[in-house]
Design a protein around this motif. Structure first.
Motif, PDB file in Angstrom:
ATOM      1  N   ARG A   1      31.405  32.053 -11.576  1.00  0.00           N
ATOM      2  CA  ARG A   1      30.079  31.676 -12.037  1.00  0.00           C
ATOM      3  C   ARG A   1      30.081  31.331 -13.524  1.00  0.00           C
ATOM      4  O   ARG A   1      29.470  30.383 -13.967  1.00  0.00           O
ATOM      5  N   GLU A   2      30.853  32.145 -14.288  1.00  0.00           N
ATOM      6  CA  GLU A   2      30.837  31.955 -15.741  1.00  0.00           C
ATOM      7  C   GLU A   2      31.656  30.751 -16.192  1.00  0.00           C
ATOM      8  O   GLU A   2      31.243  30.008 -17.076  1.00  0.00           O
ATOM      9  N   VAL A   3      32.835  30.580 -15.588  1.00  0.00           N
ATOM     10  CA  VAL A   3      33.764  29.560 -16.083  1.00  0.00           C
ATOM     11  C   VAL A   3      33.670  28.263 -15.284  1.00  0.00           C
ATOM     12  O   VAL A   3      33.850  27.181 -15.830  1.00  0.00           O
ATOM     13  N   GLY A   4      33.376  28.380 -13.992  1.00  0.00           N
ATOM     14  CA  GLY A   4      33.371  27.193 -13.141  1.00  0.00           C
ATOM     15  C   GLY A   4      32.176  26.295 -13.396  1.00  0.00           C
ATOM     16  O   GLY A   4      31.118  26.752 -13.824  1.00  0.00           O
ATOM     17  N   ASN A   5      32.366  24.985 -13.167  1.00  0.00           N
ATOM     18  CA  ASN A   5      31.211  24.091 -13.201  1.00  0.00           C
ATOM     19  C   ASN A   5      30.944  23.506 -11.806  1.00  0.00           C
ATOM     20  O   ASN A   5      30.069  22.699 -11.622  1.00  0.00           O
ATOM     21  N   LYS A   6      31.782  23.934 -10.838  1.00  0.00           N
ATOM     22  CA  LYS A   6      31.578  23.456  -9.474  1.00  0.00           C
ATOM     23  C   LYS A   6      32.039  24.561  -8.528  1.00  0.00           C
ATOM     24  O   LYS A   6      33.130  25.106  -8.684  1.00  0.00           O
ATOM     25  N   LEU A   7      31.191  24.881  -7.574  1.00  0.00           N
ATOM     26  CA  LEU A   7      31.539  25.925  -6.618  1.00  0.00           C
ATOM     27  C   LEU A   7      31.584  25.312  -5.229  1.00  0.00           C
ATOM     28  O   LEU A   7      30.698  24.532  -4.863  1.00  0.00           O
ATOM     29  N   ILE A   8      32.620  25.665  -4.492  1.00  0.00           N
ATOM     30  CA  ILE A   8      32.741  25.140  -3.132  1.00  0.00           C
ATOM     31  C   ILE A   8      32.887  26.310  -2.176  1.00  0.00           C
ATOM     32  O   ILE A   8      33.803  27.131  -2.323  1.00  0.00           O
ATOM     33  N   PHE A   9      31.973  26.389  -1.225  1.00  0.00           N
ATOM     34  CA  PHE A   9      32.032  27.459  -0.237  1.00  0.00           C
ATOM     35  C   PHE A   9      32.605  26.880   1.053  1.00  0.00           C
ATOM     36  O   PHE A   9      32.030  25.976   1.658  1.00  0.00           O
ATOM     37  N   MET A  10      33.769  27.404   1.441  1.00  0.00           N
ATOM     38  CA  MET A  10      34.435  26.928   2.661  1.00  0.00           C
ATOM     39  C   MET A  10      34.050  27.836   3.820  1.00  0.00           C
ATOM     40  O   MET A  10      34.008  29.063   3.692  1.00  0.00           O
TER      41      MET A  10
END
Lengths: 244, 222
Positions: free
Chosen positions: A202-211
């Motif tokens: 959450r803090e470092v990522g700019n894109k989250l992908i839920f598989m």
């Protein structure tokens, strides 16, 4: 233009259809976190990006180097894609410095003196310039993993894949590795990481992908995705992770 | 009348014994280097299933490991001339030792190669290394280090087995002993001294290989 482009990617293990048509674009400087339950296909997806898993169908392009339905110049692809593993996988008979120098000298034909400079530079970057002559079994897990990151960086990859790189570490060693990854992200390194560190994602990522079941079930900005999951599967997953 | 031990008739031929021991060591050195080289080749073919060589080495290993060394030696020295392949007793002895050690070391080294953690090979692959590069830089040294004690024992077995080469008149240590004994009829003394020499040579080779292994192979590789 995107740095990594995945289109219509399918992958089977025997009769098990593990990736069911993945479409994904990653821009230069993106920090992508892949999350999902075990068996959802997230590690397999990551491993296809540098050809450790073959592709049955679909297209993968990294910085202009393409694999169509699994065919293409695998070694050219791998020179653009670095990878860090859960189990570090350092070469036990080589020192930290030699581990880092091996691929530049052998694969790229870099002169030894220059490779040594590169090794010193990347070991400094991961905070281990004093461990150049240490063997892997003289290092802690966190230090070994940082050497593994340095080893991947020495090939000057366009994108770095991280496959659950803190999962095998003792809890007190996790932060030193995450700090290195955070630093890389700040410097603009493109990262794709499979992780269970939700706060870090959450803090470092700019894109989250839920598989989920071999598909990208939900994706977007980590902060909004975590705050307002759109599907019950993701809501369940976040609940399960947070209660753990 | 009790037997009176007399070693003097043996030591008269010290030069012959030393020459024989020298030849035994030379045979062993050449046999070990070429045999282990053959073993590495066979082990790669077997471990990586390189068709058709893996099958060929598999058959070779089974044939050699399940037949007597003496018969292998006789086949090479007395049998092959029927096919027009003639060798000196030295060539036949070296060939028999290489072929024999090659078979055993193929299996020993294969075990070492197959013990390489999968993750280390994947790490090397992800660094864009080719298969031969991975083998040479990542797999080989740790594999040899793991099996070095077994290889050391096998080399000593082959050195001791070279005594059999006296049967085709290869003038190694046992040949020298037989010759001396046929002159002085001092069987006890002659073979006692010869036994002692083999024993010392075996210990020396073991020490040498342990040192070489520590320095060049095992080092820090575990």
């Amino acid at each position: 233009m995107s740095l990594v482009k995945i289109a219509g990617l399918h992958k089977h293990f025997g009769t098990n259809h593990v990736l069911k048509g993945i479409d994904l674009e990653v821009a230069s400087g993106d920090v992508v976190a892949l999350i999902g339950r075990s068996g959802s296909g997230k590690s397999t997806l990551l491993r296809t990006v540098n050809g450790l898993e073959t592709i049955d169908k679909g297209e993968l392009v990294v910085d202009g180097t393409a694999l169509h339905d699994g065919r293409g110049d695998l070694r050219a692809l791998r020179q653009k894609v670095g990878m860090v593993f859960q189990q570090f996988n350092l070469f036990p008979h080589l020192t930290a410095g030699q581990n880092v120098m091996l691929a530049p000298t052998v694969v790229k034909g870099t002169a030894k003196a220059e490779a040594e400079d590169i090794a010193k530079e990347v070991l400094l970057k991961v905070g281990l310039s004093d461990k150049f002559d240490s063997y892997p079994d003289q290092l802690s897990g966190g230090q070994q993993q940082r050497v593994a990151i340095a080893r991947a960086l020495a090939m000057r990859p366009k994108v770095l894949l991280c496959d659950e790189i803190t999962s095998a570490l003792d809890p007190e060693l996790v932060s030193e590795v995450l700090a290195v990854v955070r630093q890389l992200a700040t410097e603009g390194m493109t990262l794709i990481m499979v992780t269970h560190e939700m706060r870090f994602a959450r803090e470092v990522g700019n894109k989250l992908i839920f598989m989920h079941h071999g598909r990208i079930h939900e994706s977007g900005d980590p902060k909004t995705v975590f705050a307002e999951p759109q599907t019950p599967e993701l809501a369940n997953f976040i609940g399960a992770v947070q209660s753990a | 009348m009790a037997y009176r031990f007399d070693f003097a008739p043996v030591f008269e031929h010290t030069d012959l014994l030393l020459a024989g021991a020298g030849f035994t060591l030379a045979l062993t050195a050449v046999g070990a280097v070429l045999g282990i080289g053959l073993g590495v080749t066979g082990a790669v073919c077997r471990a990586w299933k390189l068709r058709p060589f893996d099958r060929m080495f598999g058959l070779y290993v089974e044939v050699i490991r399940n037949t007597p060394f003496l018969v292998q030696l006789f086949f090479i020295f007395f049998g092959l001339p029927a096919l027009g392949v003639r060798m000196s007793e030295w060539q036949a002895a070296v060939l028999a030792m290489v072929v024999n050690l090659g078979a055993y070391s193929t299996e020993i080294i294969r075990a070492g190669i197959q013990a390489t953690p999968r993750g280390q090979i994947e790490a090397a692959e992800s660094l864009a290394m080719t298969r031969p590069q991975i083998f040479r830089h990542v797999v080989l040294r740790p594999a040899l280090a793991k099996v070095w004690p077994a290889l050391t024992s096998q080399v000593i077995i082959v050195m001791l087995g070279s005594a059999v080469c006296s049967q085709i008149a290869t003038e190694e240590l046992t040949f020298a002993a037989n010759f001396i004994q046929s002159r002085n009829f001092r069987a006890f003394e002659t073979y006692f001294v010869t036994t002692g020499m083999y024993f010392v040579m075996a210990l020396a080779i073991r020490q040498l290989l342990v040192q070489l292994g520590q320095h060049y192979v095992v080092g820090r590789a575990r």
